[in-house]
Design an enzyme around this catalytic site. Sequence first.
Site: not given
Lengths: 331, 331
Positions: B166, B168
């Site tokens: 992931h 951010q």
Amino acid sequence: MSELRKDPIIGRWVIISTERGKRPSDFISPSHKRKKTVGFCPFCKGHEFTTPNEIMAFRGPDKMGASDWTLRVVPNKFPALHIEGDLDRSGDGIFGRMNGIGAHEVIIETPHHDLSLASMSTKSAADVLWAFYSRMTDLRKDKRFKYVLIFKNEGEDAGSTLEHTHSQLIALPIVPKRVQEELDSAKKYHNFMEKCIYCDLIEQEANINKRIIYQNTSYIAVSAYAPRVPFETWILPRHHESSFMPDNNDFTYLAETLQSVLRMYDKILDVPPYSFVIHTAPFTEEDNSYYHWHIEIFPKLTRTAGFEWGSGFYINPTSPEDATKYMREVL
Amino acid sequence: MSELRKDPIIGRWVIISTERGKRPSDFISPSHKRKKTVGFCPFCKGHEFTTPNEIMAFRGPDKMGASDWTLRVVPNKFPALHIEGDLDRSGDGIFGRMNGIGAHEVIIETPHHDLSLASMSTKSAADVLWAFYSRMTDLRKDKRFKYVLIFKNEGEDAGSTLEHTHSQLIALPIVPKRVQEELDSAKKYHNFMEKCIYCDLIEQEANINKRIIYQNTSYIAVSAYAPRVPFETWILPRHHESSFMPDNNDFTYLAETLQSVLRMYDKILDVPPYSFVIHTAPFTEEDNSYYHWHIEIFPKLTRTAGFEWGSGFYINPTSPEDATKYMREVL
């Protein structure tokens, strides 16, 4: 509510994420904790032959033996910079370089493997500061150098490879970026206000009295207003002084202040890894009215190596006011 | 001989300590290596209910089900900043603060737990870049924000707490210090030379051809001239562009470049932790002739948290020319 805070000196913003609101116990980890193992240590008494030749040492009166020292300064065995040679600046288009000329020294703070800078006597800690000062005074004579960077990395997580308590010193032909930024900003403030920004900071911290960790007649230790990491602490001399030096020819009060902060860390954070860096004026402007020398100390509790390090923007889960409270509780 | 090198843009000095001359194998450590364990993962397909409500998602045609996504963007469950509220700037003497207003979002790059940004398809990696761009474009409309900081921390040592790949994004009412420094310096250079310093850097790197890691028609990946850490790599668009955006409405070439660098890291450094940060112009000056957006990538191999972090002065044991050689060998 989280808060964005701006460092008054160099203008760095940090998020104080109070909702994450971390307490000292949240940071304690057995893998962090500094340890003293048994094994061959090149810094212990009797092993002087394993280090490069002594640059300086403190010995008691009538103590002349190689092993009769209380503190030793030796060249770093794997120096990042070398003392011999010319600076030989050169450039290629937009790129600039210089030969790696400099000094890289190690201050072995005590012969006792089981002591730390926090746990040794105040006299011994003051001697460590005297060694810093004495080496700086000596290296200042070398016109190739502009700055002496004095620092300590304690514990493996803070980048230390040897557990016997020691500090380091690097004499540089340049001024480190952080110090240059502080100088530039302090100069601007002084041009505008005709005051030292650090003197104003001390006065304001004393008035607010929410971030004072420790103080005595000569020094004040405060939680930084916009700390990059939990428990970041600054020690400043109360009276204006641009360059690192003893107070009235005495380092006792500074040793007391530094040891008090380190002892609070050890108590509430269970002997954490930490680093400190002495910020002082460059040799070329060592006595001025705008810059104020100080020590910045930060325990190494969190992994800050990701985006924070790459962007210069920090998220800190412990407010400096809370950090101050926790520290003062164990005083 | 060690060398002191100055970063051409922000003027930070680093020591390239070639005598320490570390090779990729010196940095490999089983404890560093990124791992994928089995266990409940809130980012996996079918666990959509465990995250805050979706802000955006990519789904194939005719795929409308909650779990039919290929990429999701969700608010960070523990946001550093909050989206509701006014900025409410205030100050107290030399101290400045603001409410913690901002957005903090997570880009779940793929539903597949075992993939990484390096190992997914080029199409999926390009989708990740589209998600960055799309969120940035949306957040730009909010007049409270000046900057969107997009970054990725991969691996525990780089500060990541979840192993499912992931990135951010943090929308900020301020400009991060590093970006501000780059802007200030690029502006000065432009005033003087009437050229973009990054364009000149690209031209010079192409001429010297000692630090080019990868290139295609639109992008160039180079080892930084004055890298803070071993294998620090910058990706820049070849043509001048101040803000992060696709090239001819296409992110394929950028995805290829980024994946190539990450795959080289994975091969020579054995799947190391790493971070990257996208450096782009602030919203208030998003199209200008002096700033050039780019990505800075750095594997997290060494403990740099001590004095280097406190002084802004770095010692790097691997020269960027050597790093380039090692990287190109596995191309």
